[in-house]
Enzyme design. Structure first.
Site, PDB file in Angstrom:
ATOM      1  N   LYS B  78      69.730  70.583  74.025  1.00 17.22           N
ATOM      2  CA  LYS B  78      69.948  72.196  73.976  1.00 17.22           C
ATOM      3  C   LYS B  78      69.031  72.913  73.511  1.00 17.22           C
ATOM      4  O   LYS B  78      67.599  72.000  73.208  1.00 17.22           O
ATOM      5  CB  LYS B  78      71.301  72.739  72.855  1.00 17.22           C
ATOM      6  N   SER B 153      77.729  78.474  71.435  1.00 15.03           N
ATOM      7  CA  SER B 153      76.851  78.910  72.073  1.00 15.03           C
ATOM      8  C   SER B 153      76.038  77.478  72.946  1.00 15.03           C
ATOM      9  O   SER B 153      75.682  78.063  73.600  1.00 15.03           O
ATOM     10  CB  SER B 153      75.594  78.997  71.157  1.00 15.03           C
ATOM     11  N   SER B 177      80.125  76.181  68.348  1.00 15.87           N
ATOM     12  CA  SER B 177      78.878  76.038  69.533  1.00 15.87           C
ATOM     13  C   SER B 177      79.216  74.799  70.208  1.00 15.87           C
ATOM     14  O   SER B 177      78.492  74.742  71.198  1.00 15.87           O
ATOM     15  CB  SER B 177      77.495  76.072  68.871  1.00 15.87           C
TER      16      SER B 177
END
Lengths: 94, 489
Positions: B78, B153, B177
């Site tokens: 990420k 997210s 997330s």
């Protein structure tokens, strides 16, 4: 909870943001909804409840008392918008 | 599509160890898959093809090393985690030009274990969002339906793993997330206990809530990644000084669920749950019973206050954490300002997207003079009550089970005009971050109406990832495998 646009402007200034008036008006309306929702916490009786600021409570971690050079100046300066090779350079302060 | 790509992470690891596959072949298979699927998905902000090939060649030249448990395994990270020499944007324009000079601790441990980083995954800007639509760079699509969001997210990580672009990814979970995009894309997503994984090098959002964890295609794969990234780190004072359990052994020791008690919180199984989600999840619980598990009803009485408490805490911490983006040491500076404070404000106003500005401002408000006690302190008190609820519920069972998201992946754009409505989607994931406990989303099949993946959430005791993963693995293997996602088949 009513948030007038001038209150939104005051919060923006505290947060070091400079936003156009239409965005401040939009945010002010959304903040009313969001803070209004948050106000339901008032229903909860929290008398005598110790606030919990982190799941890692009472964590005091000591490291060995030894000097360590972890970063190089050039590396730290490499991402800066402006430097003189030794320091960060910023616009005038006063 | 190469057959290699359909292997699991642990399956590939074993083939690499046996010398049947080279690290270069594994990396090339991922890069080919990325090239084939990125036009439809947009899961990755940066693809590091040349460095990945070079690293794979290095590994092959040195030969297989049994001391490196992820030798040659291609992974995505990420874009909230720093990667040495590799651009790290947090999906924000304010970090558009940021190239870190150090690896996040979790990334460093993956590299030391022999993993190869193939790319940086898209996300909501600074991890603020539940759909990845808040990225300043691109709109990531759900691998099951390109018209729908991948969740957020960590939406890029979930989409990439599910579409077989890589064998696993790291995400971060502040309020769901990791678990929510895993649920919405149909992969496995584990949020470890707060303090299990070092946050050093994670660009901070809500420091008392953030935790790094794996997204993978199987529970065994998640256990393999956690085993590498977990453990004490002197560079993060909140990282717990506790030994790491042998997760692989814990998984192997649980062939069925006899002797396991699963708690079903009544507040998670009632109103507000979409019909097809409810149906899939009840079927999954029936499967658990069929494997020998006992179920009991438990209660988390303060659940209805979790969203309010969570967003106060998260936004307050965000407003403090994001003060560091001021155009001085890194990131983008607005060139027009002649004076320092004006430079801060111009740089932040141009660099941050709307959702980030919104959260910083509400966070500033709830911390400001006169409001601190009513909001931040009150939320911190409710937080303790929520944690006590979990402790009481987990005293009656081994793990808790519930939904991850009340609905399957929604259509792109459906909620972007109403931030509060989007926040309410986090109802089943955020209380775990407030309490600091571990949770995992495992695929429970496709919804009957939408045909979209539905995830079941299992939640465990603090630092009992071994127990949580063992139950999750046994149940995961008995649940239907949805196979290759439609939009990238």
């Amino acid at each position: 909870m009513k948030i007038p646009p001038q209150e939104a402007a005051r919060i923006a200034a505290l947060a070091r943001l400079q936003l156009p008036e239409d965005k401040l008006a939009l945010f002010a309306g959304q903040f009313e909804d969001i803070l209004g929702y948050m106000d339901q916490l008032g229903e909860v009786d929290t008398t005598g409840v110790e606030p919990m600021y982190s799941p890692a409570e009472h964590a005091t971690v000591f490291r060995g008392d030894a000097a360590e050079k972890r970063v190089r100046r050039d590396d730290v300066l490499a991402n800066a918008p402006e430097t003189d090779g030794t320091f960060f350079v910023v616009p005038k302060i006063v | 599509m190469s057959d290699l790509i359909s292997l699991t992470l642990t399956g590939l690891r074993d083939r690499l160890a046996a010398g049947e596959v080279s690290a270069r072949a594994a990396v090339d298979a991922c890069l080919a898959r990325i090239q084939a699927t990125e036009p439809a998905l947009s899961a990755l902000i940066t693809v590091d093809a040349d460095a990945a090939r070079a690293r794979a060649d290095e590994l092959d030249a040195a030969g297989y090393d049994p001391a490196k448990p992820l030798w040659g395994v291609p992974l995505a990270i990420k874009d909230a985690l720093t990667t040495k020499g590799l651009r790290t944007t947090c999906a924000s324009k304010i970090l558009d030009n940021f190239t870190p000079f150090y690896d996040a601790e979790a990334v460093a441990r993956l590299r030391a274990a022999g993993a190869v980083i193939v790319g940086k995954a898209n996300m909501d800007e600074f991890a603020m969002g539940s759909s990845t639509e808040n990225s300043a760079y691109q709109l990531t699509r759900n691998p099951w339906d390109a018209e729908r969001i991948p969740g957020g997210s960590s939406g890029g990580s979930a989409a990439s793993v599910t579409a077989r672009q890589c064998f696993g990814a790291l995400g971060t979970d502040t309020g769901g997330s990791i678990r929510q995009p895993a649920s919405l894309c149909g992969c496995v997503g584990l949020k470890p206990s707060y303090g299990r994984v070092s946050r050093y090098g994670l660009v901070a959002y809500g420091s008392s809530l953030d935790q790094i964890g794996p997204l993978t295609r199987t529970v065994e794969d998640a256990a393999a990644l956690l085993a590498v990234i977990a453990g004490p780190d002197a560079k993060d004072s909140t990282c717990a000084d506790r030994p790491v359990d042998d997760y692989a052994a814990a998984l192997a020791a649980r062939p069925d669920l006899s002797g396991t008690t699963i708690g079903l919180p009544v507040e998670f199984w009632g109103q507000g749950l979409d019909g097809e989600v409810d149906e899939r999840l009840r079927a999954a619980v029936d499967t658990a019973r069929g494997l020998g598990a006992k179920t009991v009803e438990v209660s988390l009485p303060h659940s209805k206050y979790a969203i309010a408490a969570y967003y106060i805490v998260a936004m307050a911490e965000a407003s403090s954490n994001l003060a560091r983006f001021d155009g001085v040491r890194y990131g983008v500076r607005d060139a027009g300002a002649e004076e320092l404070v004006d430079m801060y404000a111009r740089s932040r106003s141009a660099g941050f997207g709307d959702e980030v500005q919104r959260r910083i401002m509400i966070g500033t408000y709830v911390l400001s003079a006169g409001y601190y006690d009513a909001y931040y302190r009150k939320a911190a008190q409710v937080r303790r009550l929520i944690r006590d609820d979990f402790a009481a519920a987990l005293a009656q069972c081994d793990v808790l089970a519930g939904p991850v998201s009340p609905v399957p992946a929604w259509k792109i754009g459906a909620m972007t005009d109403d931030p509060l409505q989007m926040y309410l989607m986090d109802i089943f994931t955020i209380s775990l971050n407030l309490a600091g406990l571990p949770g995992i989303s495992i695929p429970a099949g496709l919804g009957a109406t939408s045909g979209m993946p539905v995830g079941l959430q299992l939640m465990g005791r603090a630092f009992d990832e071994a127990g949580l993963l063992a139950v999750a693995n046994t149940l995961f293997k008995a649940l239907p495998d949805a196979g290759l996602p439609r939009a990238v088949a």
